[in-house]
Design a protein around this motif. Structure first.
Motif, PDB file in Angstrom:
ATOM      1  N   GLU A  31       0.861  -1.188   0.000  1.00  0.00           N
ATOM      2  CA  GLU A  31       0.000   0.000   0.000  1.00  0.00           C
ATOM      3  C   GLU A  31       0.893   1.232   0.000  1.00  0.00           C
ATOM      4  OE1 GLU A  31      -2.679   0.177   3.347  1.00  0.00           O
ATOM      5  OE2 GLU A  31      -3.591   2.031   2.627  1.00  0.00           O
ATOM      6  N   ARG A  42      -3.841   7.662   2.652  1.00  0.00           N
ATOM      7  CA  ARG A  42      -4.327   6.272   2.781  1.00  0.00           C
ATOM      8  C   ARG A  42      -5.805   6.236   2.477  1.00  0.00           C
ATOM      9  NH1 ARG A  42      -3.068   2.780   7.732  1.00  0.00           N
ATOM     10  NH2 ARG A  42      -3.637   1.130   6.297  1.00  0.00           N
ATOM     11  N   HIS A  47      -8.289   0.409   2.584  1.00  0.00           N
ATOM     12  CA  HIS A  47      -7.918  -0.111   3.888  1.00  0.00           C
ATOM     13  C   HIS A  47      -8.910  -1.198   4.319  1.00  0.00           C
ATOM     14  CE1 HIS A  47      -6.458  -0.202   7.906  1.00  0.00           C
ATOM     15  NE2 HIS A  47      -7.566   0.276   8.400  1.00  0.00           N
ATOM     16  N   LYS A  48     -10.207  -0.935   4.096  1.00  0.00           N
ATOM     17  CA  LYS A  48     -11.244  -1.916   4.468  1.00  0.00           C
ATOM     18  C   LYS A  48     -11.088  -3.177   3.639  1.00  0.00           C
ATOM     19  CE  LYS A  48     -14.693   1.454   5.012  1.00  0.00           C
ATOM     20  NZ  LYS A  48     -15.835   1.954   4.309  1.00  0.00           N
ATOM     21  N   LYS A  51      -7.749  -5.359   4.668  1.00  0.00           N
ATOM     22  CA  LYS A  51      -7.352  -5.514   6.075  1.00  0.00           C
ATOM     23  C   LYS A  51      -7.025  -6.957   6.465  1.00  0.00           C
ATOM     24  CE  LYS A  51     -11.907  -5.424   8.370  1.00  0.00           C
ATOM     25  NZ  LYS A  51     -12.638  -6.065   7.294  1.00  0.00           N
ATOM     26  N   ASP A  52      -7.552  -7.941   5.727  1.00  0.00           N
ATOM     27  CA  ASP A  52      -7.262  -9.335   6.073  1.00  0.00           C
ATOM     28  C   ASP A  52      -6.096  -9.928   5.287  1.00  0.00           C
ATOM     29  OD1 ASP A  52      -9.333  -9.313   7.894  1.00  0.00           O
ATOM     30  OD2 ASP A  52     -10.809  -9.797   6.342  1.00  0.00           O
ATOM     31  N   ARG A  55       0.200  -7.270   4.313  1.00  0.00           N
ATOM     32  CA  ARG A  55       0.428  -5.997   3.617  1.00  0.00           C
ATOM     33  C   ARG A  55       1.592  -5.237   4.238  1.00  0.00           C
ATOM     34  NH1 ARG A  55      -3.648  -1.607   6.299  1.00  0.00           N
ATOM     35  NH2 ARG A  55      -3.919  -2.850   8.143  1.00  0.00           N
ATOM     36  N   TYR A  77       2.875   2.896  13.373  1.00  0.00           N
ATOM     37  CA  TYR A  77       2.424   1.648  12.730  1.00  0.00           C
ATOM     38  C   TYR A  77       2.918   0.436  13.517  1.00  0.00           C
ATOM     39  CZ  TYR A  77       1.251   4.586   8.728  1.00  0.00           C
ATOM     40  OH  TYR A  77       0.720   5.553   7.927  1.00  0.00           O
ATOM     41  N   GLN A  80       0.891  -0.527  16.287  1.00  0.00           N
ATOM     42  CA  GLN A  80      -0.384  -1.154  15.884  1.00  0.00           C
ATOM     43  C   GLN A  80      -0.168  -2.527  15.240  1.00  0.00           C
ATOM     44  OE1 GLN A  80      -2.410   1.608  13.300  1.00  0.00           O
ATOM     45  NE2 GLN A  80      -3.109   2.815  15.018  1.00  0.00           N
ATOM     46  N   ILE A  82       1.416  -3.095  12.468  1.00  0.00           N
ATOM     47  CA  ILE A  82       1.303  -3.007  10.999  1.00  0.00           C
ATOM     48  C   ILE A  82       2.705  -2.881  10.405  1.00  0.00           C
ATOM     49  CG2 ILE A  82       0.412  -1.615   9.068  1.00  0.00           C
ATOM     50  CD1 ILE A  82      -1.798  -0.621  10.962  1.00  0.00           C
TER      51      ILE A  82
END
Ligand code: G4P
Length: 288
Positions: A31, A42, A47-48, A51-52, A55, A77, A80, A82
């Protein structure tokens, strides 16, 4: 002076549904965001959708962003959970690090495939992001040749294609997508400032003058040094910021015959200065 920025052409809606359809073909999504505006660049719709998936958030154009703020974003990030990294797409070392990181994240998938007899299958990655965030440049750098056209025009990345980076990595290029409601006035402003929204659909003078005002509040010395105008303005005083914008235009010689200020010319000059990093390394947003 219009302050409205609307931008959601039909091809972006189509691109979004194509991304959703093709996600099942890839192991990982890269991304790409603009490191100068990590929040506004973003796409919340994207993002939705992703999300699974595995990435990596790539804070691209890190060479133009404030390095201290980039570190703050990367820590954000990390906190979180990420995966994220800062990249200058024109830096070979950064591109190699990105490749390595993708391979590390996808190793469990490849190991599983190998245990089922599919040895040597390449990692398949989809590169997504808003227009002008550097998707084409990153793909070309990963492939070490020009496989997609780059250019500072939002929406340049077009039809779907696989690009082979190496025997171990294949990339899927997707068109740049914005979303119907671009968020707050601030989000729209910084997207236009960065070049993600076409200059033609914005009021360039509004974007440049408001951009200058916003940059002044964050980096007053940069504006003072580059345009020889006072760096600090009262952010609530519209006239003061606008007067200073006109003063900067005059100092830079943007004057029409008869002595009137050529606001369009200065707007173009200012936007070009910002987009190419000549004002300084600037990040316009911090994590919330
Ligand atoms: P896109 O596919 O996401 O739409 O973006 P693209 O790669 O076309 O990049 C948009 C512009 O941003 C290009 O500049 C590209 O060179 C520049 N760019 C991409 N990544 C980086 C980066 O990490 N750092 C810097 N400084 N610039 C980057 P252009 O001037 O429009 O095109 P060109 O003349 O370089 O081809």
């Amino acid at each position: 002076m219009s302050t409205e920025i609307n931008w959601f052409p039909g091809h972006m809606r189509k691109a979004m549904s194509e991304i959703t359809d093709r996600l099942k073909w890839v192991d990982i999504v890269i991304e790409t965001c603009d490191a100068r505006i990590p929040f506004s660049s973003r796409n919340p719709e994207l993002h939705k959708q992703i999300k699974d998936k595995n990435r990596i958030i790539v804070l691209n154009k890190a060479d133009l962003a404030d390095p201290q703020m980039t570190s703050v974003w990367l820590s954000h990030y990390e906190s979180q959970g990420i995966a994220a990294m800062a990249v200058d797409a024109n830096n070979k070392g950064d591109i190699q690090r990105l490749k390595k990181k993708m391979e590390t994240i996808c190793k469990p998938i490849l190991d599983k495939a190998a245990s089922r007899g599919r040895i040597g299958r390449p990692v398949r990655a989809m590169v997504v992001g808003i227009p002008n965030s550097g998707k084409s440049t990153i793909i070309n750098a990963l492939c070490n040749r020009k496989v997609v056209v780059t250019g500072n025009r939002p929406g340049v990345t077009r039809a779907f294609q696989w690009a082979k980076s190496s025997d171990s990595l294949e990339l899927m290029d997707m068109p740049g997508v914005l979303w119907p409601n671009l968020g707050s006035k601030h989000n729209k402003l910084v997207l236009a400032l960065s070049g993600a929204i076409k200059t033609e659909v914005t009021d360039m003078i509004y974007v440049a003058s408001e951009g200058m005002k916003w940059i002044s509040t964050l980096y007053p010395d940069y504006i003072k040094t580059r345009y020889q105008v006072p760096g600090v303005v009262d952010p609530d005083d519209i006239n003061e910021a606008y007067d200073r914008y006109l003063l900067a235009a005059r100092i830079k010689g943007c004057i029409l015959s008869g002595g009137r200020i050529d606001e369009d010319r200065f707007a173009a000059l200012f936007l070009d200065d910002f987009r190419s990093g000549r004002i300084g390394r600037i990040t316009l947003e911090e994590p919330k």
